[in-house]
Design an enzyme around this catalytic site. Structure first.
Site, PDB file in Angstrom:
ATOM      1  N   CYS A 359       0.822  -1.216   0.000  1.00 36.47           N
ATOM      2  CA  CYS A 359       0.000   0.000   0.000  1.00 36.47           C
ATOM      3  C   CYS A 359       0.855   1.265   0.000  1.00 36.47           C
ATOM      4  CB  CYS A 359      -0.960  -0.007   1.172  1.00 36.47           C
ATOM      5  SG  CYS A 359      -0.153  -0.107   2.798  1.00 36.47           S
ATOM      6  N   HIS A 490      -1.896   0.439   7.536  1.00 39.08           N
ATOM      7  CA  HIS A 490      -2.399   0.778   6.198  1.00 39.08           C
ATOM      8  C   HIS A 490      -2.094   2.243   5.897  1.00 39.08           C
ATOM      9  CE1 HIS A 490      -4.527   0.038   2.572  1.00 39.08           C
ATOM     10  NE2 HIS A 490      -5.637   0.726   2.874  1.00 39.08           N
ATOM     11  N   ASP A 511      -8.059   4.630  -1.963  1.00 39.34           N
ATOM     12  CA  ASP A 511      -7.539   3.485  -1.203  1.00 39.34           C
ATOM     13  C   ASP A 511      -6.908   2.503  -2.181  1.00 39.34           C
ATOM     14  OD1 ASP A 511      -7.055   1.267   0.411  1.00 39.34           O
ATOM     15  OD2 ASP A 511      -8.899   1.505   1.558  1.00 39.34           O
TER      16      ASP A 511
END
Length: 577
Positions: A359, A490, A511
């Site tokens: 991520c 995250h 996202d």
């Protein structure tokens, strides 16, 4: 002529005497006073002297005669008599234990000892008599059924051994006379009670010896207790050491497991990086029949080419979302008072090669895609394209080698390529600074609102996007790049913020975990409000304990870049509040 040792009957020959003795052995011993039978000779003597004490009171030494009746069922009422000599002194010592003739009785232990001594003395008297007869020629022949092995008598009080019973009798009467005495009625003899066991003694010195024995026994017991206590302490110490060893072993095992878990979580378990994970997944798809072998080889070739040139292949990219959002807010949205959007930015989602750990890299690709389309940053990013993940890892390693953020480099073992190591706000800041992009880290280290919310974070981002305009229209397309947003586990990218008519704020967030098929729904001309649900994050949706953001603010001069490199030796972030 020969005579029977038991009854005194005269016989004519040795065979007759032996036959006569056998008759005695077959006969049953019967008490002459109460007809008690079924016991041996010694027991019968003891019975007579105790149960029939009055009938057998001794007169003098070796003059007491105990008549014992023998009866044979085959011979009818034939009665034979024998005399047994008993020492009156020993008899007196035994008799003194019975309350019939004494006002005070000795303890049970002493009574039993004297009774045993009496029985032994009777037996020794008989042996002594037989020994005398044997010396005078009246002893029985070899092989007689009464012949026994002689053993020297032993004093029951001090353990002294004498050769003959007479000598033992003299020893007992002279050395232990006080023990043979017993208190009598109407006698004013002083008595001494043992303070420990209650034994009654007639002699103070005997009592003293008796008490000393108690004390020695007590001292011995205390010594044994101390030994036992010491053993218990040693055992307890050993058990404690064993328990401590097991505890440390268990803690060490748990630490290893936790460390290995963290290594797997942060991609430091030497299981390979982006390339290896992508290949394993494609091989698995072929095995399951979801991918044709030809497609496998085609994708593999594309991936290897992308890694070789260091440029992302664009298969996870979605473009044009910011333009679609502008149209929606301008024409459809009715519940929004004002919205601020970042510069144009492409969305990148995670692929099978970086699923679960990529991520941070994908958010950097989003941020860099916006900077590459912004003319302000064209000089410092000249000739660059959005890099692939292995290339981003190489760029961060180059920044470390140049001297940026040595602490962060040490934590990741100065190596990212070939691993699945996570990156966060510090690595993004380090990489942008090495590229001469001016940025800052703000740490919202604790909640500033009810229920663990962070309203100050929303206010800061609103000020970041709205600082350029006043009295702005409903939709504002700013010149500000998107904001990198990090929280535990995250990271995402903030591309705008909307203010509703009720004055509440909502962030617009890209996202990397959202796949392209979902993001492409936002490109439709008739986009509905429900499609924005995956982008909108209100104050109540961000409740992590801590948030960090990386905000781009311009370009660094060479001097500023060098100063920031020096400052990164001890990395610090701006904290709010």
């Amino acid at each position: 002529m020969l005579s029977c040792d038991i009854c005194g009957e005269t016989v004519t020959s040795e065979p007759d005497r032996k036959a006569h003795l056998i008759v005695h052995m077959e006969n049953e011993i019967i008490c002459p006073f109460c007809k008690l039978s079924g016991i041996n000779y010694n027991e019968m003597c003891f019975h007579i002297e105790t149960a029939h004490f009055e009938q057998t009171t001794p007169e003098k030494s070796f003059e007491t005669l105990a008549a014992v009746q023998y009866e044979n069922s085959d011979l009818g009422n034939t009665k034979l008599h024998s005399t047994v000599e008993v020492t009156s002194g020993i008899h007196s010592a035994c008799a003194s234990n019975f309350p019939k003739e004494s006002s005070e009785s000795l303890s049970k232990d002493r009574t039993l000892k004297q009774e045993a001594f009496y029985t032994e003395s009777v037996a020794e008297s008989r042996k002594y008599q037989k020994s005398r007869e044997k010396q005078s020629g009246l002893s029985e022949a070899q092989g007689s059924i009464y012949e026994t092995t002689y053993s020297p008598p032993e004093c029951p009080f001090c353990g002294r051994i004498e050769r003959y019973s007479q000598d033992m009798e003299i020893h007992v009467k002279t050395k232990h006379a006080s023990l043979l005495e017993s208190p009598l009625e109407d006698c004013h003899q002083p008595l001494y009670d043992c303070p420990m066991c209650g034994l009654v003694c007639t002699n103070y010195h005997i009592l003293q010896e008796h008490v000393d024995l108690h004390l020695e026994e007590s001292s011995f017991q205390q010594g044994m207790d101390r030994v036992q206590c010491s053993s218990d302490r040693e055992l307890a110490h050993q058990l404690q050491q064993e328990e401590e060893r097991k505890r440390k072993s268990e803690e060490s095992r748990q630490e290893r497991e936790e460390f290995q878990k963290l290594q797997r979580q942060y991609g430091l378990d030497n299981s390979g990086g982006y390339k290896q994970q992508q290949l394993r997944h494609m091989e698995l798809e072929v095995t399951r029949g979801r991918m044709h072998p030809s497609e496998f080889h085609s994708r593999k070739a594309d991936m290897l080419e992308s890694i070789a040139v260091g440029i992302d292949d664009g298969k996870t990219k979605t473009s044009g979302i910011i333009e679609a959002l502008h149209r929606y807010y301008q024409n459809i949205a009715t519940d929004v008072r004002c919205v601020w959007l970042s510069t144009v930015v492409d969305h990148f989602h995670s692929s099978f090669g970086d699923k679960g750990w990529g991520c941070g890299y994908r958010n950097f690709q989003m941020l860099l895609s916006s900077l590459l389309q912004n003319e302000v940053y064209s000089d410092c990013l000249k000739g660059m394209s959005v890099p692939c993940i292995p290339k981003i890892q190489s760029m961060i390693e180059d920044a470390w080698n140049e001297g940026f953020d040595p602490q962060g480099a040490s934590q990741l073992n100065n190596k990212l390529q070939g691993t699945k190591a996570w990156i966060g706000a510090c690595e993004i800041y380090t990489l942008l600074t090495s590229l001469k992009v001016k940025c800052r880290i703000i740490d919202f280290h604790k909640s500033t609102g009810p229920s663990g919310t962070h309203p100050r974070l929303f206010e800061w981002i609103l000020n970041y996007y709205s600082s350029e305009t006043e009295g702005a229209p409903k939709v504002v397309c700013t010149s500000k790049p998107p904001v990198y947003l990090q929280h535990q586990g995250h990271s995402r990218t903030v591309v705008g913020i909307e203010e509703r008519k009720n004055r509440t704020l909502c962030l617009l967030i890209f996202d990397p975990g959202c796949p392209s098929r979902e993001m492409q729904k936002l490109l439709k001309q008739d986009m509905e409000a429900g499609s924005l649900r995956q982008l909108r994050k209100c104050v109540g949706n961000l409740k992590h304990k801590q948030y960090q953001i990386v905000a781009v603010e311009g370009i660094l001069s060479p001097e500023e870049r060098a100063a920031r490199k020096q400052a990164s030796q001890v990395f610090t972030a701006e904290k709010i509040p």
